[in-house]
Design an enzyme around this catalytic site. Sequence first.
Site, PDB file in Angstrom:
ATOM      1  N   HIS A 129      -3.421   6.793  -2.713  1.00 63.01           N
ATOM      2  CA  HIS A 129      -3.527   6.665  -4.167  1.00 63.01           C
ATOM      3  C   HIS A 129      -3.167   8.007  -4.811  1.00 63.01           C
ATOM      4  CE1 HIS A 129      -4.849   4.979  -7.931  1.00 63.01           C
ATOM      5  NE2 HIS A 129      -5.502   6.101  -8.171  1.00 63.01           N
ATOM      6  N   ASN A 158      -5.073   3.206   2.372  1.00 62.70           N
ATOM      7  CA  ASN A 158      -4.203   3.195   1.195  1.00 62.70           C
ATOM      8  C   ASN A 158      -4.031   4.618   0.690  1.00 62.70           C
ATOM      9  OD1 ASN A 158      -2.863   2.111  -1.199  1.00 62.70           O
ATOM     10  ND2 ASN A 158      -4.750   2.572  -2.314  1.00 62.70           N
ATOM     11  N   SER A 178       8.927   6.166  -0.029  1.00 56.61           N
ATOM     12  CA  SER A 178       8.954   7.558   0.443  1.00 56.61           C
ATOM     13  C   SER A 178       7.730   7.881   1.316  1.00 56.61           C
ATOM     14  CB  SER A 178       9.097   8.538  -0.725  1.00 56.61           C
ATOM     15  OG  SER A 178       7.944   8.573  -1.508  1.00 56.61           O
ATOM     16  N   ASN A 179       6.611   7.247   1.062  1.00 59.82           N
ATOM     17  CA  ASN A 179       5.445   7.458   1.944  1.00 59.82           C
ATOM     18  C   ASN A 179       5.668   6.793   3.301  1.00 59.82           C
ATOM     19  OD1 ASN A 179       3.058   8.998   0.741  1.00 59.82           O
ATOM     20  ND2 ASN A 179       3.709   7.703  -0.965  1.00 59.82           N
ATOM     21  N   LYS A 213      -3.741 -20.002  -3.319  1.00 62.39           N
ATOM     22  CA  LYS A 213      -4.552 -18.800  -3.170  1.00 62.39           C
ATOM     23  C   LYS A 213      -4.651 -18.384  -1.702  1.00 62.39           C
ATOM     24  CE  LYS A 213      -8.947 -17.090  -4.995  1.00 62.39           C
ATOM     25  NZ  LYS A 213      -9.484 -16.437  -3.845  1.00 62.39           N
TER      26      LYS A 213
HETATM   27  C1  GAR Z   1       3.138   6.538  -4.532  1.00 64.38           C
HETATM   28  O1  GAR Z   1       2.996   7.532  -5.515  1.00 64.38           O
HETATM   29  C2  GAR Z   1       1.780   5.932  -4.199  1.00 64.38           C
HETATM   30  O2  GAR Z   1       0.734   6.857  -4.202  1.00 64.38           O
HETATM   31  C3  GAR Z   1       1.625   4.952  -5.318  1.00 64.38           C
HETATM   32  O3  GAR Z   1       2.899   4.377  -5.462  1.00 64.38           O
HETATM   33  C4  GAR Z   1       3.892   5.336  -5.088  1.00 64.38           C
HETATM   34  C5  GAR Z   1       4.773   4.703  -4.053  1.00 64.38           C
HETATM   35  O4  GAR Z   1       5.856   5.551  -3.749  1.00 64.38           O
HETATM   36  N1  GAR Z   1       0.632   3.963  -5.008  1.00 64.38           N
HETATM   37  C6  GAR Z   1      -0.161   3.431  -5.922  1.00 64.38           C
HETATM   38  O5  GAR Z   1      -0.113   3.730  -7.097  1.00 64.38           O
HETATM   39  C7  GAR Z   1      -1.133   2.424  -5.383  1.00 64.38           C
HETATM   40  N2  GAR Z   1      -2.068   2.027  -6.396  1.00 64.38           N
HETATM   41  P1  GAR Z   1       6.694   5.324  -2.437  1.00 64.38           P
HETATM   42  O6  GAR Z   1       7.152   3.853  -2.436  1.00 64.38           O
HETATM   43  O7  GAR Z   1       7.846   6.262  -2.572  1.00 64.38           O
HETATM   44  O8  GAR Z   1       5.828   5.635  -1.247  1.00 64.38           O
END
Ligand code: GAR
Length: 203
Positions: free
Chosen positions: A109, A107, A13-14, A65
Site C-alpha cells: 500500500h 499487499n 512495476s512491483n 458473487k
Molecule cells: C502501487 O503504487 C501500489 O502501491 C498501489 O498501486 C500501484 C501499482 O503500481 N496499490 C494500491 O494502491 C493498492 N490499494 P504497479 O502496478 O506499478 O506495481
Amino acid sequence: MIKIGVLASGRGSNFQSIIDGIKAKEIDGQIVALVVDNPEAGAIERAQANGIPYFIVEKKDCPGKGAMDRRIVEILKGKKVDLVVLAGYMRIVGRELLGKFKGKMINIHPALLPSFPGLEAQKQAFEYGVKVSGCTVHFVDEGTDTGPVIEQTAVYIGDCKDAHEVSERILPYEHKTMRKLVANFSKGRYIVEGRKVRYESGL
Ligand code: GAR
C-alpha cells in the site's frame, strides 16, 4: 524455493521488483502465476518477457458473487502457490479467496498505514499535507488495508508539488520494500501474534 502467485491490475512495476529479486538470487522463489483482472494491464508484458504463466480473470466473465475469487483460487491452488502477493491489485479480496490464503497473502500500500487506506493513498496524503508518507506491506485480512503490518518505509514528501510527484517519490521505495520482504518470505517465516508480526529466519 517458494512458489509465488502475483495479482495485479496495472503497470506491474512491483511485480517487476519481484522478478528482479529472483534474477538477482535475493529471492529463493519462482513466480508460478500472474493473475490480472484487466486485459490491458502492463504486468502482462512483463510476464511474457520473463516466461511467467499469466491468467486474465475479468469480472464480466465471472458472474455471481464470489465467482471471480473462486476462479483465482482454482488457478493459485492448481499452481501450489505458497505466497500470494497483491501488487497493485485494485479489487477487494473476498472471503472465497482470502479464506484459502489467510496468513499467506500480502499487499503493498502506498502510504504509512493506518493513515490513508483505500484508493489514491498518495493523493490523500498530499491533500492532507503530511510531510512524511511512504509504503506499507501488510498481511491481507477482511478489511481494507487493515491487516497486520509486516514492514514500512518512510519517505519525505514535504516538497512534492502534486500527488503525482508523491507517487513517483514513493514508488522506488515500494519496489525495495517488496523485494526485501519477498526475499525474507523465501528464507524464513513471518509469525503473526495479534497485530504484531515478527520474523524468524530459516537460516
Ligand atoms: C502501487 O503504487 C501500489 O502501491 C498501489 O498501486 C500501484 C501499482 O503500481 N496499490 C494500491 O494502491 C493498492 N490499494 P504497479 O502496478 O506499478 O506495481
